[in-house]
Scaffold this motif. Structure first.
Motif, short mmCIF file in Angstrom:
data_model
loop_
_atom_site.label_atom_id
_atom_site.label_comp_id
_atom_site.label_asym_id
_atom_site.label_seq_id
_atom_site.Cartn_x
_atom_site.Cartn_y
_atom_site.Cartn_z
N ALA A 22 8.88 -2.55 1.11
CA ALA A 22 9.85 -3.12 1.91
C ALA A 22 9.29 -3.33 3.38
O ALA A 22 9.15 -2.26 4.13
CB ALA A 22 11.25 -2.66 1.76
N LEU A 23 9.64 -4.58 3.84
CA LEU A 23 9.03 -5.10 4.99
C LEU A 23 10.03 -5.37 5.94
O LEU A 23 10.40 -6.70 5.81
CB LEU A 23 7.77 -5.75 5.22
N ALA A 24 10.59 -4.80 7.12
CA ALA A 24 11.52 -5.34 8.02
C ALA A 24 10.86 -6.31 9.01
O ALA A 24 9.74 -5.71 9.47
CB ALA A 24 12.32 -4.07 8.63
N ILE A 25 11.49 -7.42 9.38
CA ILE A 25 10.79 -8.48 10.11
C ILE A 25 11.97 -8.87 11.16
O ILE A 25 12.95 -8.83 10.85
CB ILE A 25 10.18 -9.48 9.50
N ARG A 26 11.42 -9.24 12.16
CA ARG A 26 12.43 -9.74 13.28
C ARG A 26 11.82 -11.30 13.41
O ARG A 26 10.60 -11.65 13.66
CB ARG A 26 12.21 -9.23 14.70
N ASP A 27 12.78 -12.37 13.11
CA ASP A 27 12.48 -13.90 13.28
C ASP A 27 12.94 -14.29 14.47
O ASP A 27 13.90 -13.79 15.23
CB ASP A 27 13.31 -14.45 12.24
N GLU A 28 11.79 -14.76 15.28
CA GLU A 28 11.98 -15.17 16.57
C GLU A 28 11.52 -16.71 16.86
O GLU A 28 10.49 -17.15 16.03
CB GLU A 28 11.40 -14.11 17.59
N GLU A 29 11.86 -17.26 17.65
CA GLU A 29 11.30 -18.70 18.05
C GLU A 29 10.81 -18.40 19.84
O GLU A 29 11.64 -17.87 20.44
CB GLU A 29 12.27 -19.81 18.15
N ILE A 30 9.51 -18.62 19.88
CA ILE A 30 8.99 -18.40 21.17
C ILE A 30 8.25 -19.73 21.65
O ILE A 30 7.19 -20.13 20.58
CB ILE A 30 7.77 -17.09 21.10
N SER A 31 8.45 -20.25 22.52
CA SER A 31 8.03 -21.50 22.97
C SER A 31 8.16 -22.67 22.00
O SER A 31 6.98 -23.16 21.70
CB SER A 31 6.60 -21.19 23.53
N GLY A 32 9.00 -22.55 21.26
CA GLY A 32 9.18 -23.68 20.05
C GLY A 32 8.04 -23.35 18.97
O GLY A 32 8.21 -24.00 17.85
N VAL A 33 7.74 -22.19 18.77
CA VAL A 33 7.04 -21.77 17.59
C VAL A 33 7.86 -20.52 16.91
O VAL A 33 8.21 -19.67 17.44
CB VAL A 33 5.53 -21.15 17.85
N ASN A 34 7.84 -20.66 15.39
CA ASN A 34 8.57 -19.63 14.67
C ASN A 34 7.68 -18.49 14.77
O ASN A 34 6.49 -18.60 14.35
CB ASN A 34 9.02 -20.05 13.46
N HIS A 35 8.18 -17.13 14.78
CA HIS A 35 7.44 -15.97 14.61
C HIS A 35 8.09 -14.97 13.45
O HIS A 35 9.31 -14.91 13.76
CB HIS A 35 7.32 -15.22 15.94
N MET A 36 7.55 -14.25 12.78
CA MET A 36 7.91 -13.09 12.17
C MET A 36 7.26 -11.98 12.35
O MET A 36 5.88 -11.85 12.39
CB MET A 36 7.81 -13.67 10.61
N THR A 37 7.84 -11.06 13.13
CA THR A 37 6.96 -9.87 13.48
C THR A 37 7.49 -8.65 12.75
O THR A 37 8.66 -8.24 12.53
CB THR A 37 7.41 -9.49 15.07
N SER A 38 6.59 -7.76 12.52
CA SER A 38 6.71 -6.45 11.95
C SER A 38 6.10 -5.46 12.58
O SER A 38 5.10 -5.77 13.43
CB SER A 38 6.37 -6.56 10.44
N VAL A 39 6.22 -4.16 12.60
CA VAL A 39 5.67 -3.24 13.18
C VAL A 39 5.05 -2.11 11.99
O VAL A 39 5.96 -1.60 11.28
CB VAL A 39 6.81 -2.22 14.19
N TRP A 40 3.98 -1.75 12.43
CA TRP A 40 3.03 -0.85 11.38
C TRP A 40 2.67 0.57 12.14
O TRP A 40 2.26 0.25 13.31
CB TRP A 40 1.84 -1.41 10.84
N GLU A 41 2.65 1.37 11.60
CA GLU A 41 2.23 2.83 12.08
C GLU A 41 0.94 3.37 11.43
O GLU A 41 0.91 3.47 10.24
CB GLU A 41 3.30 3.87 11.84
N PRO A 42 -0.29 3.57 12.19
CA PRO A 42 -1.33 3.85 11.48
C PRO A 42 -1.22 5.41 10.84
O PRO A 42 -0.39 6.31 11.57
CB PRO A 42 -2.44 4.18 12.53
N THR A 43 -1.81 5.69 9.73
CA THR A 43 -1.80 7.09 9.25
C THR A 43 -2.76 7.91 10.14
O THR A 43 -3.65 7.47 10.78
CB THR A 43 -2.36 7.20 7.81
N PRO A 44 -2.55 9.35 9.99
CA PRO A 44 -3.45 10.15 10.90
C PRO A 44 -5.09 9.64 10.16
O PRO A 44 -5.92 9.86 11.36
CB PRO A 44 -3.33 11.45 10.22
N LYS A 45 -5.31 9.56 9.49
CA LYS A 45 -6.69 9.05 8.68
C LYS A 45 -7.16 7.82 9.49
O LYS A 45 -8.06 7.62 10.14
CB LYS A 45 -6.90 8.90 7.31
#
Length: 77
Positions: A22-45
């Motif tokens: 499941a991927l939580a995203i934030r929808d935003e419009e920046i300078s007239g362009v639609n963005h879908m942003t998600s955040v990821w955390e690297p594993t220790p490896k």
């Protein structure tokens, strides 16, 4: 990498698809362009791979490649 819950998420993708995270995203419009942003955390490896000169890899499912952007963000305070 593991998806994190982004602050001010506007929706969750693949919430009922067990074969995907499941991927939580934030929808935003920046300078007239639609963005879908998600955040990821690297594993220790993955962090170790990056620290030893490895790279970030992006995989797009399907046959068309949409515009993408990969950045970093500071650790939470």
């Amino acid at each position: 990498m593991q998806p994190l819950r982004i602050s001010n998420a506007t929706r969750v993708l693949a919430e009922t698809q067990d074969e995907y995270y499941a991927l939580a995203i934030r929808d935003e419009e920046i300078s007239g362009v639609n963005h879908m942003t998600s955040v990821w955390e690297p594993t220790p490896k993955e962090l170790a791979d990056l620290a030893s000169g490895g790279a970030v890899r992006l995989t797009i499912l399907g046959t068309g490649h949409p515009p993408v952007m990969i950045t970093t963000q500071p650790a939470p305070e």
